[in-house]
Design a protein around this motif. Sequence first.
Motif, PDB file in Angstrom:
ATOM      1  N   LYS A  60      15.792  14.203  37.918  1.00  0.00           N
ATOM      2  CA  LYS A  60      16.279  14.077  36.107  1.00  0.00           C
ATOM      3  C   LYS A  60      17.456  15.658  35.826  1.00  0.00           C
ATOM      4  O   LYS A  60      16.455  16.332  35.932  1.00  0.00           O
ATOM      5  CB  LYS A  60      15.488  13.529  35.962  1.00  0.00           C
ATOM      6  CG  LYS A  60      15.779  13.712  33.955  1.00  0.00           C
ATOM      7  CD  LYS A  60      15.476  14.256  33.112  1.00  0.00           C
ATOM      8  CE  LYS A  60      16.400  13.551  31.902  1.00  0.00           C
ATOM      9  NZ  LYS A  60      16.615  15.472  31.054  1.00  0.00           N
TER      10      LYS A  60
ATOM     11  N   GLY B  11      15.544  11.349  23.906  1.00  0.00           N
ATOM     12  CA  GLY B  11      15.171  12.427  25.535  1.00  0.00           C
ATOM     13  C   GLY B  11      14.595  11.567  25.686  1.00  0.00           C
ATOM     14  O   GLY B  11      13.569  12.189  26.783  1.00  0.00           O
TER      15      GLY B  11
ATOM     16  N   ASP C 203      13.864  11.571  30.610  1.00  0.00           N
ATOM     17  CA  ASP C 203      12.401  12.092  31.503  1.00  0.00           C
ATOM     18  C   ASP C 203      11.565  10.589  31.544  1.00  0.00           C
ATOM     19  O   ASP C 203      11.185  10.782  32.682  1.00  0.00           O
ATOM     20  CB  ASP C 203      11.813  12.938  29.949  1.00  0.00           C
ATOM     21  CG  ASP C 203      12.757  13.689  29.859  1.00  0.00           C
ATOM     22  OD1 ASP C 203      13.243  14.428  30.609  1.00  0.00           O
ATOM     23  OD2 ASP C 203      12.261  15.102  28.502  1.00  0.00           O
TER      24      ASP C 203
HETATM   25 MG    MG Z   1      15.595  16.023  27.042  1.00  0.00          MG
END
Ligand code: MG
Length: 403
Positions: free
Chosen positions: A7, A151, A154
């Motif tokens: 990632k 975010g 992830d």
């Molecule tokens: Mg991040």
Amino acid sequence: MSLIVQKFGGSSVANAERLLNVARIVTDTYRAGNEVVVVVSAQGDTTDDFIAKAAELNARPSKREMDVLLSAGEQISMSLLAMTIQTLGCTAISLTGWQAGIQTDINYSEARIRKVKPERVRSELDRGRIVIIAGFQGINKQDDITTLGRGGSDTTAVAIAASLGADLCQIYTDVDGVYTADPRIVPNARKLTEITYDEMLELASLGAQVLHNRSVEMAKKYNVDLEVVSSFTRNPGTKVKEGSDMEKMNVSGVARDNNCARIAVINLPDEPGVAFKVFSLLAKHKINVDIILQSVGKNRVKTISFTVPQDSAEETREVLANAKGQLGFEDLSVNTEVAKVSIVGAGMASNSGVAAKMFEALAMAGINIRMISTSEIKISVLINEEDSEKAVKAIHNKFFSEE
Ligand code: MG
Ligand code: ASP
């Protein structure tokens, strides 16, 4: 042959030069004989820029349309990366969240992954292709695009890794691992080679900001080996996994959280049911309470103090002030100039000297402790915010410089 999920965060794919750098990491991994699935974030500040664009047109845009907009950021990255990889002589195909089988619940802007159907990804890998997937997005049961919360890429990566039974999930970012303290405060902080899921969860929630919390929870649940590694250096990173021979390690890191506030409810009646009333009221308003301290009752009154996230301080004050008559307290005090400093370590539970050592470090530095809380793998103290850097340094020095 291993199956590796890689990632890459927004800063790692921010421009053409960095995309080429990422394409090299990916193709090197592929040419070493591995199957490779890549998950990408939006480039640089793209997501923030999209949010600002939307705000120019509508102060309260619908969450559904925001998700359609924001999901475009990852689609730009995935196609650019696929093209770049093709110039390096490998075959790559990019897939959106729905093409990759990522199914979520219906909560726009904060959707949770329900299920991943990995068939399409699997069949592309079987054809010898590098598969690139847009992070942060999925599809709900109405066939609408959803996003997983800021975010969230992830979490996409870990979900894909779990569904494919990947051997490793690497999170490439702009730091090269998890450190024993923030290197900006403690220049001689050390990079950890390994850390347990539980420790990482504590550090993430304490503001270490390396991984999306939900990705670590999911990695723990499905036993996905994670590695945090820099895309700018080729140094080894930090492995996040179930604890094995980590018993020896008492403390793995020192974290600081300046984003908290202390509330004191002063002189409540000292009778049964008072704490219940206070905290059920806060729970009703979904205010997250952390450290709690109750004074010894004296003259039939007692004081309860606790911490909340700083941005909940005002709401907490209002909620309590409105219930003053019902709760029967005398006064309220709210202090936002406080910080929480914590040590985290899986081996701490069995070692009684750890707390004393932490308090000694603070005493030697002349720092007053206002509150203390402990758990199996964490000891936190609440102190004045202005002392927080000094505290992190002193505690880090105590635990990591003596060996
Ligand atoms: Mg991040
Ligand atoms: N692009 C999204 C964000 O900025 C998701 C991510 O980067 O993980 O929050």
